[in-house]
Design a protein around this motif. Structure first.
Motif, PDB file in Angstrom:
ATOM      1  N   PHE A  60      45.390  36.852  33.779  1.00 13.35           N
ATOM      2  CA  PHE A  60      44.674  37.676  34.743  1.00 13.35           C
ATOM      3  C   PHE A  60      45.318  37.537  36.124  1.00 13.35           C
ATOM      4  O   PHE A  60      45.935  36.510  36.447  1.00 13.35           O
ATOM      5  CB  PHE A  60      43.204  37.274  34.813  1.00 13.35           C
ATOM      6  CG  PHE A  60      42.404  37.659  33.600  1.00 13.35           C
ATOM      7  CD1 PHE A  60      41.856  38.921  33.483  1.00 13.35           C
ATOM      8  CD2 PHE A  60      42.223  36.756  32.560  1.00 13.35           C
ATOM      9  CE1 PHE A  60      41.133  39.283  32.356  1.00 13.35           C
ATOM     10  CE2 PHE A  60      41.499  37.105  31.435  1.00 13.35           C
ATOM     11  CZ  PHE A  60      40.948  38.375  31.333  1.00 13.35           C
ATOM     12  N   ASP A  61      45.153  38.562  36.938  1.00 14.76           N
ATOM     13  CA  ASP A  61      45.686  38.557  38.293  1.00 14.76           C
ATOM     14  C   ASP A  61      44.752  37.752  39.189  1.00 14.76           C
ATOM     15  O   ASP A  61      43.594  38.103  39.374  1.00 14.76           O
ATOM     16  CB  ASP A  61      45.794  40.001  38.798  1.00 14.76           C
ATOM     17  CG  ASP A  61      46.472  40.096  40.167  1.00 14.76           C
ATOM     18  OD1 ASP A  61      46.690  39.042  40.795  1.00 14.76           O
ATOM     19  OD2 ASP A  61      46.757  41.222  40.587  1.00 14.76           O
ATOM     20  N   ARG A  62      45.279  36.651  39.756  1.00 21.53           N
ATOM     21  CA  ARG A  62      44.447  35.807  40.608  1.00 21.53           C
ATOM     22  C   ARG A  62      43.920  36.546  41.840  1.00 21.53           C
ATOM     23  O   ARG A  62      42.908  36.158  42.406  1.00 21.53           O
ATOM     24  CB  ARG A  62      45.251  34.585  41.076  1.00 21.53           C
ATOM     25  CG  ARG A  62      45.135  33.377  40.190  1.00 21.53           C
ATOM     26  CD  ARG A  62      45.514  32.147  40.997  1.00 21.53           C
ATOM     27  NE  ARG A  62      45.602  30.951  40.174  1.00 21.53           N
ATOM     28  CZ  ARG A  62      45.720  29.740  40.692  1.00 21.53           C
ATOM     29  NH1 ARG A  62      45.804  29.585  41.996  1.00 21.53           N
ATOM     30  NH2 ARG A  62      45.787  28.688  39.916  1.00 21.53           N
ATOM     31  N   SER A  63      44.624  37.590  42.247  1.00 21.93           N
ATOM     32  CA  SER A  63      44.184  38.312  43.440  1.00 21.93           C
ATOM     33  C   SER A  63      42.850  39.006  43.226  1.00 21.93           C
ATOM     34  O   SER A  63      42.208  39.432  44.192  1.00 21.93           O
ATOM     35  CB  SER A  63      45.248  39.330  43.856  1.00 21.93           C
ATOM     36  OG  SER A  63      45.362  40.372  42.880  1.00 21.93           O
ATOM     37  N   LEU A  64      42.432  39.117  41.964  1.00 22.34           N
ATOM     38  CA  LEU A  64      41.143  39.741  41.668  1.00 22.34           C
ATOM     39  C   LEU A  64      39.981  38.787  41.932  1.00 22.34           C
ATOM     40  O   LEU A  64      38.833  39.208  41.987  1.00 22.34           O
ATOM     41  CB  LEU A  64      41.097  40.213  40.216  1.00 22.34           C
ATOM     42  CG  LEU A  64      42.157  41.256  39.822  1.00 22.34           C
ATOM     43  CD1 LEU A  64      42.060  41.567  38.330  1.00 22.34           C
ATOM     44  CD2 LEU A  64      42.010  42.522  40.655  1.00 22.34           C
ATOM     45  N   LEU A  65      40.276  37.501  42.121  1.00 23.21           N
ATOM     46  CA  LEU A  65      39.235  36.528  42.396  1.00 23.21           C
ATOM     47  C   LEU A  65      38.940  36.511  43.891  1.00 23.21           C
ATOM     48  O   LEU A  65      39.790  36.854  44.713  1.00 23.21           O
ATOM     49  CB  LEU A  65      39.670  35.140  41.915  1.00 23.21           C
ATOM     50  CG  LEU A  65      40.074  35.020  40.449  1.00 23.21           C
ATOM     51  CD1 LEU A  65      40.481  33.583  40.138  1.00 23.21           C
ATOM     52  CD2 LEU A  65      38.941  35.461  39.522  1.00 23.21           C
ATOM     53  N   THR A  66      37.757  36.080  44.240  1.00 24.15           N
ATOM     54  CA  THR A  66      37.386  36.000  45.648  1.00 24.15           C
ATOM     55  C   THR A  66      38.024  34.786  46.298  1.00 24.15           C
ATOM     56  O   THR A  66      38.555  33.891  45.612  1.00 24.15           O
ATOM     57  CB  THR A  66      35.864  35.900  45.808  1.00 24.15           C
ATOM     58  OG1 THR A  66      35.424  34.641  45.284  1.00 24.15           O
ATOM     59  CG2 THR A  66      35.157  37.031  45.075  1.00 24.15           C
ATOM     60  N   ALA A  67      37.962  34.748  47.621  1.00 19.79           N
ATOM     61  CA  ALA A  67      38.529  33.612  48.341  1.00 19.79           C
ATOM     62  C   ALA A  67      37.849  32.318  47.935  1.00 19.79           C
ATOM     63  O   ALA A  67      38.481  31.250  47.902  1.00 19.79           O
ATOM     64  CB  ALA A  67      38.396  33.837  49.848  1.00 19.79           C
ATOM     65  N   GLY A  68      36.551  32.374  47.596  1.00 25.80           N
ATOM     66  CA  GLY A  68      35.826  31.177  47.196  1.00 25.80           C
ATOM     67  C   GLY A  68      36.364  30.553  45.937  1.00 25.80           C
ATOM     68  O   GLY A  68      36.262  29.340  45.728  1.00 25.80           O
ATOM     69  N   ALA A  69      36.962  31.374  45.058  1.00 20.49           N
ATOM     70  CA  ALA A  69      37.521  30.842  43.816  1.00 20.49           C
ATOM     71  C   ALA A  69      38.834  30.126  44.049  1.00 20.49           C
ATOM     72  O   ALA A  69      39.306  29.378  43.193  1.00 20.49           O
ATOM     73  CB  ALA A  69      37.718  31.966  42.809  1.00 20.49           C
ATOM     74  N   MET A  70      39.451  30.344  45.198  1.00 22.70           N
ATOM     75  CA  MET A  70      40.790  29.807  45.439  1.00 22.70           C
ATOM     76  C   MET A  70      40.764  28.526  46.265  1.00 22.70           C
ATOM     77  O   MET A  70      41.794  27.911  46.478  1.00 22.70           O
ATOM     78  CB  MET A  70      41.647  30.861  46.172  1.00 22.70           C
ATOM     79  CG  MET A  70      41.668  32.215  45.471  1.00 22.70           C
ATOM     80  SD  MET A  70      42.094  32.123  43.710  1.00 22.70           S
ATOM     81  CE  MET A  70      43.776  31.566  43.815  1.00 22.70           C
ATOM     82  N   THR A  71      39.578  28.126  46.739  1.00 20.67           N
ATOM     83  CA  THR A  71      39.505  26.930  47.569  1.00 20.67           C
ATOM     84  C   THR A  71      39.193  25.700  46.730  1.00 20.67           C
ATOM     85  O   THR A  71      38.688  25.831  45.629  1.00 20.67           O
ATOM     86  CB  THR A  71      38.437  27.096  48.647  1.00 20.67           C
ATOM     87  OG1 THR A  71      37.175  27.395  48.026  1.00 20.67           O
ATOM     88  CG2 THR A  71      38.811  28.206  49.597  1.00 20.67           C
TER      89      THR A  71
END
Length: 356
Positions: free
Chosen positions: A345-356
């Motif tokens: 899956f494309d990580r850019s589809l996740l929100t900023a909260g998923a990346m912290t």
């Protein structure tokens, strides 16, 4: 752990979710590891390939079933320690085929215990049990508070369910895992086997191939990433303490390190009260991580489902010297990122909260 002993550590079910994480940690510490796995669960071949790629000189494998008494006995005879993770793991499957559930979980465990007792005495054994040995806990009064059930007993509310809770086997799965749990403890008592038991709550984390029947945290995340609906059995207010697999591995290895002190003991292993979360609360958090709503439906309660289980982890913490547990929101976001990458899956589809 005996650093000078070059014999391998046997991990039954070593290609499974928790088993492969244990095998990885052992190999990283310089131990040779013998993975014994039937490779029945979909996706576990990838876990074995991952282990072999990471530790080409440390990981060895036997593709076999714990019901194969002779093959398992030969594997156990040369081991310096055993982590027994292999099992039939789903309540639903046990209701469909209770005989197979019994043969894998009870007879497979007896095969292993007998092999150690007769061919490799004195070898430490750590057994993966389950909180299902306590039944549905219907005798614990609960109240619905907010989005989850909470016990009325103040001590249980603060600490959770301890090892003093009476055993009460429900469903064929509960019976088979409970019987195996008791056989392991009795081998410590009757034969002096250095063995301990981990009664696990909901373990989640990387390399989990979650399905609707088992591994519900990963299952929810996979369905959410795929944009597919999720069915909740019951009302979604059931409360569970969830534990990241890294913390579970820490506990298993500590039990081996301290086996002389903890032999014959069973420990509740989970996230504890600070990592207790209802199903609907977890799904609301997942929606925030993926930035869209999830299609959620409800179905009747399933047999043996507990409305409340939160492990009292004080005994395990004291006996095993465990460190802090990963907060559930951090762990779930990490698992979401791993699943996103693993499934393309494309990580850019996740929100900023998923990346912290």
């Amino acid at each position: 752990m005996s650093g000078g002993d070059r014999r391998p550590v046997l991990v039954t079910g070593g290609a499974g979710f928790i088993g492969c994480n244990i095998a990885d940690a052992l190999a990283a510490r310089g131990h040779d590891v013998l993975v014994y796995d039937a490779l029945v669960r979909p996706g576990v071949e990838a876990n074995l390939a991952w282990l072999r790629e990471r530790h080409p000189r440390r990981i060895h494998a036997i593709i076999g079933d714990v019901r194969d008494e002779l093959l398992l006995a030969d594997a156990a005879a040369g081991a310096k320690a055993v982590f027994h993770m292999a099992a039939q793991v789903a309540v639903t499957t046990s209701l469909i085929d209770p005989r197979e559930d019994f043969e894998i979980n009870v007879c497979g465990t007896i095969n292993l215990l007998d092999a150690l007792r007769t061919r490799n005495p004195g070898t430490p054994l750590i057994f993966a049990s389950t909180n299902k040995v306590y039944g549905d806990l219907a005798d614990i009064p609960l109240a619905l508070e907010g989005d989850g059930y909470a016990p009325l007993d103040p001590a249980v509310r603060v600490h959770g369910i301890s090892e003093k809770q009476l055993l009460d086997f429900h469903t064929p799965y509960g019976c088979s895992k409970g019987a195996a749990d008791q056989y392991v403890l009795d081998h410590a008592r009757s034969f002096g086997m250095p063995a301990a038991v981990m009664r696990m709550s909901c373990i989640y984390g990387q390399r989990q191939m979650g399905t609707e029947d088992q591994g519900w945290v990963a299952h929810f995340l996979i369905r959410a990433l795929e944009g597919r609906p999720i069915t909740l059995y019951g009302d979604g207010h059931q409360l569970r303490d969830i534990l990241d697999v890294s913390n579970a591995v820490e506990a298993y290895l500590a039990a081996w390190e301290r086996i002389d002190e903890v032999r014959g003991r069973a420990f509740n292993l989970g996230g504890g009260p600070e990592n207790a979360v209802s199903l609907v609360r977890l799904l609301a958090y997942v929606e925030a991580l993926i930035g869209r709503e999830i299609d959620i439906s409800f179905a009747p309660w399933r047999a043996g489902d507990q409305r409340y289980f939160v492990a009292d982890t004080r005994a395990a913490e004291a006996a095993l010297g465990l460190g802090p547990r990963l907060p559930w929101k951090v762990g779930v976001a990490r698992l979401l990122r791993w699943l996103s990458d693993a499934r393309g899956f494309d990580r850019s589809l996740l929100t900023a909260g998923a990346m912290t």
